[in-house]
Design a protein around this motif. Structure first.
Motif, PDB file in Angstrom:
ATOM      1  N   SER A 121       0.819  -1.214   0.000  1.00 39.59           N
ATOM      2  CA  SER A 121       0.000   0.000   0.000  1.00 39.59           C
ATOM      3  C   SER A 121       0.849   1.259   0.000  1.00 39.59           C
ATOM      4  CB  SER A 121      -0.934   0.007   1.220  1.00 39.59           C
ATOM      5  OG  SER A 121      -1.915  -1.006   1.128  1.00 39.59           O
ATOM      6  N   LEU A 122       2.035   1.187   0.608  1.00 41.93           N
ATOM      7  CA  LEU A 122       2.895   2.363   0.741  1.00 41.93           C
ATOM      8  C   LEU A 122       4.064   2.355  -0.240  1.00 41.93           C
ATOM      9  CD1 LEU A 122       2.976   2.627   4.641  1.00 41.93           C
ATOM     10  CD2 LEU A 122       1.717   4.093   3.052  1.00 41.93           C
ATOM     11  N   GLY A 123       4.106   1.375  -1.131  1.00 43.01           N
ATOM     12  CA  GLY A 123       5.164   1.341  -2.130  1.00 43.01           C
ATOM     13  C   GLY A 123       6.522   0.947  -1.589  1.00 43.01           C
ATOM     14  N   ILE A 124       6.548   0.238  -0.463  1.00 46.62           N
ATOM     15  CA  ILE A 124       7.813  -0.194   0.133  1.00 46.62           C
ATOM     16  C   ILE A 124       8.240  -1.502  -0.522  1.00 46.62           C
ATOM     17  CG2 ILE A 124       8.928  -0.975   2.267  1.00 46.62           C
ATOM     18  CD1 ILE A 124       6.967   0.928   3.746  1.00 46.62           C
ATOM     19  N   PRO A 125       9.441  -1.571  -1.071  1.00 46.85           N
ATOM     20  CA  PRO A 125       9.865  -2.774  -1.799  1.00 46.85           C
ATOM     21  C   PRO A 125      10.108  -3.954  -0.867  1.00 46.85           C
ATOM     22  CG  PRO A 125      11.672  -1.209  -1.629  1.00 46.85           C
ATOM     23  CD  PRO A 125      10.461  -0.513  -1.079  1.00 46.85           C
ATOM     24  N   LEU A 126      10.037  -5.162  -1.429  1.00 52.45           N
ATOM     25  CA  LEU A 126      10.187  -6.375  -0.632  1.00 52.45           C
ATOM     26  C   LEU A 126      11.637  -6.768  -0.345  1.00 52.45           C
ATOM     27  CD1 LEU A 126       7.373  -8.645  -2.123  1.00 52.45           C
ATOM     28  CD2 LEU A 126       7.271  -7.091  -0.171  1.00 52.45           C
ATOM     29  N   PRO A 127      12.586  -6.603  -1.265  1.00 58.25           N
ATOM     30  CA  PRO A 127      13.964  -6.987  -0.926  1.00 58.25           C
ATOM     31  C   PRO A 127      14.456  -6.236   0.309  1.00 58.25           C
ATOM     32  CG  PRO A 127      13.748  -6.629  -3.286  1.00 58.25           C
ATOM     33  CD  PRO A 127      12.470  -6.147  -2.666  1.00 58.25           C
ATOM     34  N   ILE A 128      15.128  -6.949   1.186  1.00 56.98           N
ATOM     35  CA  ILE A 128      15.557  -6.354   2.453  1.00 56.98           C
ATOM     36  C   ILE A 128      16.439  -5.134   2.222  1.00 56.98           C
ATOM     37  CG2 ILE A 128      17.041  -6.757   4.466  1.00 56.98           C
ATOM     38  CD1 ILE A 128      15.874  -9.600   4.577  1.00 56.98           C
ATOM     39  N   GLU A 129      17.377  -5.233   1.296  1.00 53.44           N
ATOM     40  CA  GLU A 129      18.292  -4.115   1.058  1.00 53.44           C
ATOM     41  C   GLU A 129      17.532  -2.875   0.596  1.00 53.44           C
ATOM     42  OE1 GLU A 129      18.469  -7.101  -0.208  1.00 53.44           O
ATOM     43  OE2 GLU A 129      20.306  -8.014   0.579  1.00 53.44           O
ATOM     44  N   ALA A 130      16.529  -3.073  -0.261  1.00 52.70           N
ATOM     45  CA  ALA A 130      15.759  -1.936  -0.772  1.00 52.70           C
ATOM     46  C   ALA A 130      14.890  -1.323   0.318  1.00 52.70           C
ATOM     47  CB  ALA A 130      14.901  -2.381  -1.954  1.00 52.70           C
ATOM     48  N   ALA A 131      14.317  -2.167   1.192  1.00 56.45           N
ATOM     49  CA  ALA A 131      13.513  -1.645   2.299  1.00 56.45           C
ATOM     50  C   ALA A 131      14.385  -0.844   3.261  1.00 56.45           C
ATOM     51  CB  ALA A 131      12.825  -2.795   3.031  1.00 56.45           C
ATOM     52  N   CYS A 132      15.605  -1.304   3.498  1.00 59.79           N
ATOM     53  CA  CYS A 132      16.533  -0.562   4.358  1.00 59.79           C
ATOM     54  C   CYS A 132      16.865   0.797   3.745  1.00 59.79           C
ATOM     55  CB  CYS A 132      17.811  -1.362   4.576  1.00 59.79           C
ATOM     56  SG  CYS A 132      17.604  -2.835   5.615  1.00 59.79           S
ATOM     57  N   ALA A 133      16.985   0.841   2.425  1.00 60.61           N
ATOM     58  CA  ALA A 133      17.272   2.111   1.750  1.00 60.61           C
ATOM     59  C   ALA A 133      16.133   3.103   1.944  1.00 60.61           C
ATOM     60  CB  ALA A 133      17.523   1.865   0.263  1.00 60.61           C
ATOM     61  N   ILE A 134      14.892   2.624   1.920  1.00 63.78           N
ATOM     62  CA  ILE A 134      13.743   3.513   2.146  1.00 63.78           C
ATOM     63  C   ILE A 134      13.783   4.068   3.566  1.00 63.78           C
ATOM     64  CG2 ILE A 134      11.225   3.643   2.284  1.00 63.78           C
ATOM     65  CD1 ILE A 134      12.385   3.410  -0.571  1.00 63.78           C
ATOM     66  N   ILE A 135      14.116   3.216   4.529  1.00 66.06           N
ATOM     67  CA  ILE A 135      14.193   3.674   5.920  1.00 66.06           C
ATOM     68  C   ILE A 135      15.244   4.771   6.057  1.00 66.06           C
ATOM     69  CG2 ILE A 135      14.864   2.970   8.257  1.00 66.06           C
ATOM     70  CD1 ILE A 135      13.592   0.208   7.584  1.00 66.06           C
ATOM     71  N   ALA A 136      16.378   4.591   5.395  1.00 63.61           N
ATOM     72  CA  ALA A 136      17.482   5.543   5.537  1.00 63.61           C
ATOM     73  C   ALA A 136      17.311   6.785   4.673  1.00 63.61           C
ATOM     74  CB  ALA A 136      18.797   4.849   5.188  1.00 63.61           C
ATOM     75  N   LYS A 137      16.802   6.615   3.445  1.00 59.81           N
ATOM     76  CA  LYS A 137      16.839   7.708   2.474  1.00 59.81           C
ATOM     77  C   LYS A 137      15.462   8.184   2.029  1.00 59.81           C
ATOM     78  CE  LYS A 137      19.972   7.213  -0.751  1.00 59.81           C
ATOM     79  NZ  LYS A 137      20.736   6.599  -1.873  1.00 59.81           N
TER      80      LYS A 137
END
Length: 328
Positions: free
Chosen positions: A104-120
């Protein structure tokens, strides 16, 4: 910046999970991804006694600025419910079977990509709903769907006996369920009576088995979307559910949709209620929306369930802080 990682140690290990790894490799990948952006979280684990809400509330009360939930929708909802109307920001690492809130929020599933959203990414404030005294992030429902949830949970449980038991109970529930007259008051000023098999109250575009009853739902508009299935037969309702689960949208004139800030529902006899997939008693029900109640890290672009808009104060600061820590 103090960061807490609340991890469901068993998430992502099921063959049904959208991202399947071992317990150890999941945790290692998360920590590696966060550390690459200078985020060094304290790790805490969910337990059968605390699915995440208590841990999140305690962390927020102790001043943690960033609280990251790593797990399926159940874990993420539990952590989120502990952060409502608090200053802490929720980060999401989706590791479940459906991952509806992430979608719903466009957060990607790969762990590395989700971490990038949290940081950036950016911090946005989303709405939450409340039905009676139970908070929901995705959806609340009254009617057939809620009546079938116990059977659905049994089907998902491990073991052939549990699955068969769930299927049989589901069939019995389906055969015995009867639509009822529901009296609904919208925003305390308009009153209608419907003979309905189901009322679905949505805060997010996705719920359940990736259902999108209304793909244009916005999670920061200060309103809830109410979908009323009036004069549906049970067969017609099931056919409609299958259709939307497969992405097909046939015009259905028997459906009524309203956008409201609150509603009250009563019925001739008690009707089952569910909130984010958990049973929650019976009607009557009072439903309200709390606007901008949960701060969450999301992508800066392509966030499907949100209005386009600026970051909240402090979002850029969090991103810069992570970057500066990474350079040290």
């Amino acid at each position: 910046m103090r960061a807490i990682l609340i991890l469901n140690p068993f998430a992502g290990t099921s063959v049904m999970a959208e991202t399947h790894q071992s317990e150890e490799s999941n945790e290692e990948a998360i920590l590696r991804g966060l550390r690459s952006y200078g985020i060094e979280p304290e790790v805490q684990y969910t337990t059968p006694e605390d699915a995440g809400k208590g841990l999140a509330t305690k962390a927020a009360d102790e001043g943690a600025e960033l609280i990251i939930a790593a797990g399926g929708d159940g874990t993420i909802h539990a952590v989120a419910s502990g952060l409502i109307e608090r200053k802490s920001t929720l980060g999401i690492i989706p590791m479940g079977t459906m991952n509806n809130l992430a979608h719903s929020l466009g957060i990607p599933l790969p762990i590395e990509a989700a971490c990038a959203i949290i940081a950036k990414g950016e911090t946005r404030a989303i709405d939450v709903g409340k039905i009676n005294d139970q908070v929901f992030i995705e959806v609340a429902g009254i009617g057939l769907e809620a009546a079938l949830f116990p059977a659905a949970e049994a089907i998902k449980s491990p073991g052939v006996i549990s699955t068969v038991h769930g299927v049989l109970n589901g069939l019995l529930t389906l055969l015995n369920f009867k639509p009822t007259k529901l009296k609904i008051s919208f925003d305390d000023n308009t009153h209608h009576t419907y003979e309905a098999i189901q009322v679905t109250i949505c805060n997010a575009p996705y719920y359940g088995a990736h259902f999108q009853v209304a793909p244009d739902i916005i999670m920061d508009d200060g309103e809830l979307d109410v979908i009323i299935y009036r004069q549906f037969s049970k067969l017609a309702y099931i056919q409609h559910a299958i259709s939307i689960s497969q992405g097909r949208r046939v015009f259905q004139p028997k459906i009524r949709r309203r956008r409201v800030k609150s509603l009250s529902i009563s019925s001739n006899h008690p009707v089952e209620i569910q909130a984010d997939g958990l049973p929650h008693g019976h009607t009557p029900a009072r439903v309200i929306v709390t606007s901008a109640a949960l701060h969450v890290r999301v992508p800066t672009i392509n966030t499907p369930g949100l209005h386009e808009g600026p970051e909240l104060p402090g979002a850029q600061e969090s991103s810069l802080l992570a970057g500066s820590q990474n350079k040290q």
